[in-house]
Design an enzyme around this catalytic site. Structure first.
Site, PDB file in Angstrom:
ATOM      1  N   THR A  22      13.661  -0.641  -0.285  1.00 55.83           N
ATOM      2  CA  THR A  22      12.916  -1.184   0.767  1.00 55.83           C
ATOM      3  C   THR A  22      11.563  -1.983   0.077  1.00 55.83           C
ATOM      4  O   THR A  22      11.064  -3.176   0.625  1.00 55.83           O
ATOM      5  CB  THR A  22      11.749   0.029   1.206  1.00 55.83           C
ATOM      6  OG1 THR A  22      12.011   0.398  -0.237  1.00 55.83           O
ATOM      7  CG2 THR A  22      13.280   1.293   2.167  1.00 55.83           C
TER       8      THR A  22
ATOM      9  N   SER B 149       2.228  -0.675  -5.860  1.00 53.52           N
ATOM     10  CA  SER B 149       1.997   0.534  -6.609  1.00 53.52           C
ATOM     11  C   SER B 149       0.684   0.078  -7.325  1.00 53.52           C
ATOM     12  O   SER B 149       0.399   1.124  -7.908  1.00 53.52           O
ATOM     13  CB  SER B 149       2.976   1.057  -7.335  1.00 53.52           C
ATOM     14  OG  SER B 149       3.316  -0.443  -8.357  1.00 53.52           O
TER      15      SER B 149
ATOM     16  N   HIS C 145      10.034   6.895  -4.445  1.00 51.78           N
ATOM     17  CA  HIS C 145      11.387   6.762  -4.297  1.00 51.78           C
ATOM     18  C   HIS C 145      12.564   7.152  -3.939  1.00 51.78           C
ATOM     19  O   HIS C 145      13.354   6.944  -3.048  1.00 51.78           O
ATOM     20  CB  HIS C 145      11.613   6.039  -5.503  1.00 51.78           C
ATOM     21  CG  HIS C 145      10.795   4.731  -6.585  1.00 51.78           C
ATOM     22  ND1 HIS C 145       9.771   5.465  -7.300  1.00 51.78           N
ATOM     23  CD2 HIS C 145      10.431   4.236  -6.427  1.00 51.78           C
ATOM     24  CE1 HIS C 145       9.213   4.793  -7.836  1.00 51.78           C
ATOM     25  NE2 HIS C 145       9.218   3.501  -7.111  1.00 51.78           N
TER      26      HIS C 145
ATOM     27  N   HIS D  44      18.399   1.742  -9.904  1.00 52.07           N
ATOM     28  CA  HIS D  44      16.800   2.053  -9.135  1.00 52.07           C
ATOM     29  C   HIS D  44      16.672   3.114  -8.583  1.00 52.07           C
ATOM     30  O   HIS D  44      18.461   3.642  -8.013  1.00 52.07           O
ATOM     31  CB  HIS D  44      16.734   0.955  -8.313  1.00 52.07           C
ATOM     32  CG  HIS D  44      15.278   1.607  -7.647  1.00 52.07           C
ATOM     33  ND1 HIS D  44      14.506   1.575  -7.079  1.00 52.07           N
ATOM     34  CD2 HIS D  44      13.555   0.346  -7.903  1.00 52.07           C
ATOM     35  CE1 HIS D  44      13.605   1.296  -6.706  1.00 52.07           C
ATOM     36  NE2 HIS D  44      13.178   0.582  -7.316  1.00 52.07           N
TER      37      HIS D  44
ATOM     38  N   GLU E 135      15.208   4.521  -5.946  1.00 49.58           N
ATOM     39  CA  GLU E 135      15.593   4.409  -4.222  1.00 49.58           C
ATOM     40  C   GLU E 135      16.953   4.309  -4.389  1.00 49.58           C
ATOM     41  O   GLU E 135      17.925   5.296  -3.114  1.00 49.58           O
ATOM     42  CB  GLU E 135      14.741   3.436  -3.807  1.00 49.58           C
ATOM     43  CG  GLU E 135      15.150   3.675  -2.238  1.00 49.58           C
ATOM     44  CD  GLU E 135      13.967   2.248  -1.726  1.00 49.58           C
ATOM     45  OE1 GLU E 135      14.918   1.749  -0.731  1.00 49.58           O
ATOM     46  OE2 GLU E 135      13.309   1.882  -1.857  1.00 49.58           O
TER      47      GLU E 135
ATOM     48  N   CYS F 174      -0.105   0.343  -1.010  1.00 50.07           N
ATOM     49  CA  CYS F 174       0.801   0.033   0.606  1.00 50.07           C
ATOM     50  C   CYS F 174       0.709   1.807   0.871  1.00 50.07           C
ATOM     51  O   CYS F 174      -0.196   2.677   0.310  1.00 50.07           O
ATOM     52  CB  CYS F 174       2.053   0.036   0.614  1.00 50.07           C
ATOM     53  SG  CYS F 174       3.623   0.927  -0.355  1.00 50.07           S
TER      54      CYS F 174
ATOM     55  N   CYS G 275       8.508   8.019   0.583  1.00 48.65           N
ATOM     56  CA  CYS G 275       8.093   7.039   0.820  1.00 48.65           C
ATOM     57  C   CYS G 275       8.444   7.207   2.423  1.00 48.65           C
ATOM     58  O   CYS G 275       9.474   7.259   2.721  1.00 48.65           O
ATOM     59  CB  CYS G 275       7.769   5.436   1.165  1.00 48.65           C
ATOM     60  SG  CYS G 275       6.743   4.176   2.019  1.00 48.65           S
TER      61      CYS G 275
ATOM     62  N   CYS H 109      10.219  -3.086   3.299  1.00 51.06           N
ATOM     63  CA  CYS H 109       8.824  -2.190   4.460  1.00 51.06           C
ATOM     64  C   CYS H 109       8.359  -3.108   4.260  1.00 51.06           C
ATOM     65  O   CYS H 109       8.035  -4.218   4.203  1.00 51.06           O
ATOM     66  CB  CYS H 109       8.398  -1.062   2.800  1.00 51.06           C
ATOM     67  SG  CYS H 109       7.107  -2.025   1.728  1.00 51.06           S
TER      68      CYS H 109
END
Length: 331
Positions: free
Chosen positions: A179, A282, A89, A139, A141, A27, A111, A209
């Site tokens: 996301t 990714s 992240h 996680h 993020e 992405c 991002c 996202c």
């Protein structure tokens, strides 16, 4: 191996074939983060330190490490004054403060879509909301977003966690999300939260996202036609793991996550006429190509690309990096 589109195919045959999801793979946020490390190595020379994995893919991490990137778990492992890249992240304000204290040169490769969620968290914390962050405990993020307003944010890890949520004022609650989640599971969690808190507010814009959603839609389109769906991606990649779940929920008989072609078990192909192939956000395309060649060698040479969206979004490099790069190297 030949690639065709749906329009190129004649009457349905019994030939073994592959349905290849599009969009798949990198992405815009992942591409930006990976290129940021590459450009940092070119601009400053190795070593360039990277906090955590720049993106959740072993091939990418190993390739960058071979070029001189040094991956660390914490900024305390980075020598004072050195260059460190923050992963796609995102990180919490505490990590930024720690890096500043150690006089590290930072390149923030978060991002922009994750940054958007951080901004939402700060905004609603200022307005004194209880923020229910739907995401996976631990996680990176989620840790970064939670760190923006820890006194206001509770992590809700799926529908099963909804019963334990407590808020100060049921009339002033909003949900945000990681996301890279499954759209369907996220909405199940939102529905369960709304049953408990009818006044629950929605985020100002969709937090999941565009790339995560697009890859899930493409898998849903092809999964009902597949006895097997192979998802290329690493096990610590949330969006890749979700693609396996989505494939099974959408009608695929079987689905597996593999880092590369060498992890495919030939036994999975027993009785399989149609194999679906996709990759997480990714994953570099070279790994998908290797899977297609592996399948072609076993009789699955016909490839039909299933296209549900065409992605054109790009993000510019982090400003700290663009400032130091040669003008002809900035993209």
């Amino acid at each position: 191996m030949s690639v065709t589109t749906s329009a190129d195919l004649g009457p349905e045959t019994t030939t073994r074939k592959v349905l290849l999801a599009k969009p798949r793979g990198y992405c815009a946020g992942v591409d930006r983060a990976v290129v940021a490390v590459e450009k940092a190595l070119e601009t400053y020379g190795p070593p360039v330190y990277v906090r955590k994995e720049i993106v959740h893919n072993r091939h990418v991490v190993n390739t960058l490490a071979a070029r001189g990137a040094v991956f660390v778990e914490d900024t305390t492992e980075v020598p004072e004054g050195a260059t460190v890249v923050f992963s796609a992240h995102g990180v919490s304000p505490a990590v930024h403060a720690e890096a500043a204290q150690r006089e590290l040169k930072t390149i923030d490769a978060t991002c922009p879509l994750v940054t958007k969620v951080h901004q939402e968290a700060k905004r609603f914390a200022r307005e004194d909301y209880d923020i229910l962050l739907i995401g996976h405990e631990g996680h990176e993020e989620v840790e970064g977003t939670s760190g923006e307003a820890p006194e206001h944010i509770q992590v809700v890890d799926g529908p099963a966690a909804v019963g334990s949520v407590e808020v100060r004022d049921p009339e002033k609650v909003i949900w945000l999300s990681q996301t890279t989640l499954s759209v369907d599971e996220t909405m199940q969690t939102v529905s369960a939260l709304r049953e408990r808190f009818p006044a629950l507010a929605d985020p100002p814009s969709d937090d999941i996202c565009y790339a995560t959603q697009n890859r899930q839609v493409a898998v849903k389109a092809m999964a009902p036609q597949c006895e097997l769906v192979i998802v290329v991606g690493s096990k610590n990649s949330s969006n890749s793991v979700r693609l396996v779940e989505v494939a099974l929920q959408a009608g695929a008989t079987d689905s597996h996550l593999v880092d590369h072609a060498g992890e495919i078990d030939e036994a999975w192909l027993d009785g399989v006429q149609t194999v679906g192939v996709t990759s997480g956000a990714s994953v570099p395309e070279i790994l998908v190509g290797e899977v297609l060649h592996w399948l072609a060698d076993r009789g699955y040479a016909e490839v039909e690309e299933i296209t549900t969206a065409n992605e054109k979004l790009t993000f510019s490099l982090p400003r700290e990096l663009k400032r130091d790069m040669r003008p002809d190297a900035v993209r």
